[in-house]
Design an enzyme around this catalytic site. Sequence first.
Site, PDB file in Angstrom:
ATOM      1  N   PRO A 126       1.054  -0.829  -0.230  1.00 24.81           N
ATOM      2  CA  PRO A 126       0.080  -0.724  -0.313  1.00 24.81           C
ATOM      3  C   PRO A 126       1.156   1.081  -0.028  1.00 24.81           C
ATOM      4  O   PRO A 126       0.316   2.267  -0.602  1.00 24.81           O
ATOM      5  CB  PRO A 126      -0.417  -0.357   1.323  1.00 24.81           C
ATOM      6  CG  PRO A 126      -0.583  -1.590   1.356  1.00 24.81           C
ATOM      7  CD  PRO A 126       0.514  -1.820   0.979  1.00 24.81           C
ATOM      8  N   TYR A 127       1.944   1.381   0.538  1.00 25.80           N
ATOM      9  CA  TYR A 127       2.908   1.997   0.728  1.00 25.80           C
ATOM     10  C   TYR A 127       3.279   2.692  -0.134  1.00 25.80           C
ATOM     11  O   TYR A 127       3.690   3.737  -0.732  1.00 25.80           O
ATOM     12  CB  TYR A 127       4.003   2.625   1.849  1.00 25.80           C
ATOM     13  CG  TYR A 127       3.914   3.608   2.002  1.00 25.80           C
ATOM     14  CD1 TYR A 127       3.853   4.754   3.028  1.00 25.80           C
ATOM     15  CD2 TYR A 127       6.229   3.982   2.543  1.00 25.80           C
ATOM     16  CE1 TYR A 127       4.861   5.754   3.511  1.00 25.80           C
ATOM     17  CE2 TYR A 127       6.488   4.829   2.597  1.00 25.80           C
ATOM     18  CZ  TYR A 127       5.826   6.040   2.911  1.00 25.80           C
ATOM     19  OH  TYR A 127       6.615   7.102   3.542  1.00 25.80           O
TER      20      TYR A 127
END
Length: 246
Positions: A150-151
């Site tokens: 996600p990051y």
Amino acid sequence: MSGKSILVTGAGSGIGRAAARLFLDRGWRVGLIGRRPAPLEETAQGYGAALVLPCDVTDAQAVGAAFAKAAGEWGRVDALFNNAGTNVPGKPIDEISVEEWRQVCDINITGMFLAARAAFGQMRRQDPMGGRIINNGSISAHVPRPGSVPYTMSKHAVTGLTRTLSLDGRPFDIACGQIDIGNALTDMAERMIRGVPQADGSTAVEPVINAAIIADAVLHMAELPLEANVQFMTVMATKMPFIGRG
């Protein structure tokens, strides 16, 4: 003393707080944006030129109102440090919940978009026209850590935002650059000094740097004349595993 104005998202802690206070020390008028008023008030303590603007960066109406209040107070907005961001614990993609994914995307992508959108609109309308947007990317915009889907995806999206705004801002004297940070010691990066997973499967402590170093770099980017731009700057702990990561 600068007399210029900047809004800083995520100003209640970490890099945002360090940058906001440095800008205030250098005579800038600074708008402090963050979800919780108390940390913003703490950042502003002792600074008459600080404007506390509690705001959820994922709320388009709230972001628009914060920028309108700052512009009404100062007459213009010269810069935005688009800094607010979040992360979730590292794990393989099939162990990441949809809720965790959306949390990261809401803040790191939608929040960045909404703040940049509000800044761009203000800078385009004001007289004289123009300003500068500085996006907080990450070295993850170049090279991922294990378990960081996600990051890492969100920070690649920030790079796309930076590049597009650099192009779209040209007719309006709006410059856009990005600072990609590696291992600045904040609450989010505190785990580095306890040991984090490496690409070879080991766990290792990594070098860190003081957030004040990042604040200095952001100030340098912001104080350039609008005919000059730092398009991308990487500031990292010299001996951290970035060059050669993997």
